[in-house]
Write a protein that holds these residues in place. Sequence first.
Motif, PDB file in Angstrom:
ATOM      1  N   ILE A  38      44.954   0.001   7.200  1.00 52.25           N
ATOM      2  CA  ILE A  38      45.516   1.164   7.888  1.00 52.25           C
ATOM      3  C   ILE A  38      44.604   1.513   9.064  1.00 52.25           C
ATOM      4  N   VAL A  39      45.162   1.571  10.271  1.00 52.43           N
ATOM      5  CA  VAL A  39      44.425   1.985  11.454  1.00 52.43           C
ATOM      6  C   VAL A  39      44.570   3.496  11.571  1.00 52.43           C
ATOM      7  N   ASN A  97      36.225   6.823  17.009  1.00 48.31           N
ATOM      8  CA  ASN A  97      37.414   7.069  16.214  1.00 48.31           C
ATOM      9  C   ASN A  97      38.410   5.914  16.287  1.00 48.31           C
ATOM     10  N   ASP A  98      38.288   5.024  17.293  1.00 50.59           N
ATOM     11  CA  ASP A  98      39.194   3.881  17.408  1.00 50.59           C
ATOM     12  C   ASP A  98      38.932   2.820  16.354  1.00 50.59           C
ATOM     13  N   SER A  99      37.760   2.827  15.745  1.00 51.26           N
ATOM     14  CA  SER A  99      37.421   1.777  14.793  1.00 51.26           C
ATOM     15  C   SER A  99      37.640   2.205  13.347  1.00 51.26           C
ATOM     16  N   LEU A 100      38.213   3.361  13.122  1.00 51.24           N
ATOM     17  CA  LEU A 100      38.445   3.804  11.750  1.00 51.24           C
ATOM     18  C   LEU A 100      39.522   2.941  11.105  1.00 51.24           C
ATOM     19  N   ARG A 101      39.217   2.409   9.944  1.00 47.69           N
ATOM     20  CA  ARG A 101      40.162   1.591   9.187  1.00 47.69           C
ATOM     21  C   ARG A 101      40.063   2.015   7.726  1.00 47.69           C
ATOM     22  N   SER A 102      41.165   1.952   7.047  1.00 49.40           N
ATOM     23  CA  SER A 102      41.206   2.253   5.628  1.00 49.40           C
ATOM     24  C   SER A 102      42.055   1.182   4.965  1.00 49.40           C
ATOM     25  N   GLN A 103      42.248   1.277   3.685  1.00 47.37           N
ATOM     26  CA  GLN A 103      43.046   0.301   2.946  1.00 47.37           C
ATOM     27  C   GLN A 103      44.019   1.070   2.061  1.00 47.37           C
ATOM     28  N   GLY A 121      38.115  23.371  14.878  1.00 43.54           N
ATOM     29  CA  GLY A 121      39.481  23.347  15.397  1.00 43.54           C
ATOM     30  C   GLY A 121      40.393  22.409  14.630  1.00 43.54           C
ATOM     31  N   VAL A 122      41.501  22.073  15.261  1.00 41.49           N
ATOM     32  CA  VAL A 122      42.536  21.258  14.630  1.00 41.49           C
ATOM     33  C   VAL A 122      42.333  19.789  14.995  1.00 41.49           C
ATOM     34  N   TYR A 123      42.460  18.913  14.009  1.00 44.31           N
ATOM     35  CA  TYR A 123      42.365  17.466  14.210  1.00 44.31           C
ATOM     36  C   TYR A 123      43.699  16.848  13.817  1.00 44.31           C
ATOM     37  N   TYR A 124      44.226  16.002  14.692  1.00 50.64           N
ATOM     38  CA  TYR A 124      45.506  15.343  14.463  1.00 50.64           C
ATOM     39  C   TYR A 124      45.251  13.883  14.110  1.00 50.64           C
ATOM     40  N   PHE A 125      45.783  13.454  12.969  1.00 50.73           N
ATOM     41  CA  PHE A 125      45.565  12.099  12.473  1.00 50.73           C
ATOM     42  C   PHE A 125      46.858  11.297  12.545  1.00 50.73           C
ATOM     43  N   THR A 126      46.725  10.019  12.913  1.00 52.90           N
ATOM     44  CA  THR A 126      47.837   9.072  12.868  1.00 52.90           C
ATOM     45  C   THR A 126      47.366   7.885  12.042  1.00 52.90           C
ATOM     46  N   PHE A 127      48.108   7.566  10.988  1.00 54.48           N
ATOM     47  CA  PHE A 127      47.790   6.444  10.108  1.00 54.48           C
ATOM     48  C   PHE A 127      48.850   5.372  10.328  1.00 54.48           C
ATOM     49  N   THR A 128      48.454   4.177  10.781  1.00 53.22           N
ATOM     50  CA  THR A 128      49.397   3.113  11.110  1.00 53.22           C
ATOM     51  C   THR A 128      49.119   1.872  10.274  1.00 53.22           C
ATOM     52  N   VAL A 166      48.971  -1.902   9.579  1.00 51.23           N
ATOM     53  CA  VAL A 166      48.809  -3.045  10.476  1.00 51.23           C
ATOM     54  C   VAL A 166      49.971  -4.026  10.344  1.00 51.23           C
ATOM     55  N   ARG A 167      50.425  -4.324   9.125  1.00 45.96           N
ATOM     56  CA  ARG A 167      51.517  -5.287   8.935  1.00 45.96           C
ATOM     57  C   ARG A 167      52.895  -4.624   8.929  1.00 45.96           C
ATOM     58  N   SER A 168      53.023  -3.485   8.269  1.00 47.38           N
ATOM     59  CA  SER A 168      54.341  -2.846   8.135  1.00 47.38           C
ATOM     60  C   SER A 168      54.750  -2.073   9.380  1.00 47.38           C
ATOM     61  N   GLY A 169      53.760  -1.595  10.144  1.00 48.12           N
ATOM     62  CA  GLY A 169      54.062  -0.765  11.304  1.00 48.12           C
ATOM     63  C   GLY A 169      54.416   0.667  10.931  1.00 48.12           C
ATOM     64  N   VAL A 170      54.307   1.031   9.645  1.00 49.44           N
ATOM     65  CA  VAL A 170      54.619   2.392   9.197  1.00 49.44           C
ATOM     66  C   VAL A 170      53.596   3.346   9.800  1.00 49.44           C
ATOM     67  N   VAL A 171      54.090   4.435  10.394  1.00 45.91           N
ATOM     68  CA  VAL A 171      53.233   5.428  11.035  1.00 45.91           C
ATOM     69  C   VAL A 171      53.410   6.766  10.322  1.00 45.91           C
ATOM     70  N   LEU A 172      52.296   7.348   9.890  1.00 48.83           N
ATOM     71  CA  LEU A 172      52.296   8.672   9.269  1.00 48.83           C
ATOM     72  C   LEU A 172      51.412   9.597  10.087  1.00 48.83           C
ATOM     73  N   HIS A 173      51.778  10.880  10.105  1.00 51.08           N
ATOM     74  CA  HIS A 173      51.042  11.870  10.897  1.00 51.08           C
ATOM     75  C   HIS A 173      50.577  12.996   9.990  1.00 51.08           C
ATOM     76  N   SER A 174      49.443  13.573  10.331  1.00 50.07           N
ATOM     77  CA  SER A 174      48.931  14.729   9.607  1.00 50.07           C
ATOM     78  C   SER A 174      47.976  15.483  10.521  1.00 50.07           C
ATOM     79  N   SER A 175      47.645  16.689  10.124  1.00 50.84           N
ATOM     80  CA  SER A 175      46.646  17.458  10.862  1.00 50.84           C
ATOM     81  C   SER A 175      45.853  18.278   9.867  1.00 50.84           C
TER      82      SER A 175
END
Length: 188
Positions: free
Chosen positions: A66-67, A88-94, A112-119, A121-130
């Motif tokens: 997950i990027v 922050n560009d190198s953050l990866r999870s599994q 303050g507020v931080y906006y996260f995008t979890f993508t 790598v193979r599925s292309g599924v994108v999730l958003h959170s803050s």
Amino acid sequence: MGHTMRTTIIRAVAALSLAAAALTAPTAASAYTDPAVIAVTPSVATPGGVATFTTDRAPYLGDEEIVISVTGGAAKGITLASVATETNDSLRSQAVNGALATPVRFPTDARGVYYFTFTGVRSGVVLHSSVTVTPAGSSSAPAKGGLAVTGFDGGSTAGLWIAGGTLVVGGGALAVGSLVRRRRNQGS
């Protein structure tokens, strides 16, 4: 008023009516929903603290990489709770059996507020959170899963809908009046 002037006015009113209709139409972004809901624990993070992002189901493929992209003040200082990173560009999870379970550590100067995008790598599924980061003891709004809250809500756009509708109806009335007048003039 000459024929050319009437035609120009009618075209201008029609163009304004179309523009108003386009501006008041719902956008594609408001129709989008994330394929899973992200929960953030705790709902309000503290500087230097850890918040864990988890999903209510498994939207990713198996143990997919997950990027993670983060936007917010001092976002480059955010690290995964278990691995320090430099940007922050190198953050990866599994993903774990397709589900997100990612603890994130905020820098000590986070605010303050931080906006996260979890993508995925193979599925292309994108999730958003803050998540909102406030010093310990401060009160703040809780974190939100799904799309970030931006722009206007339905209640604050009522004036735009009314104005747009008025322009559309007014443009239609002018167009009909022009056609009736033109037919009357041609018949005499």
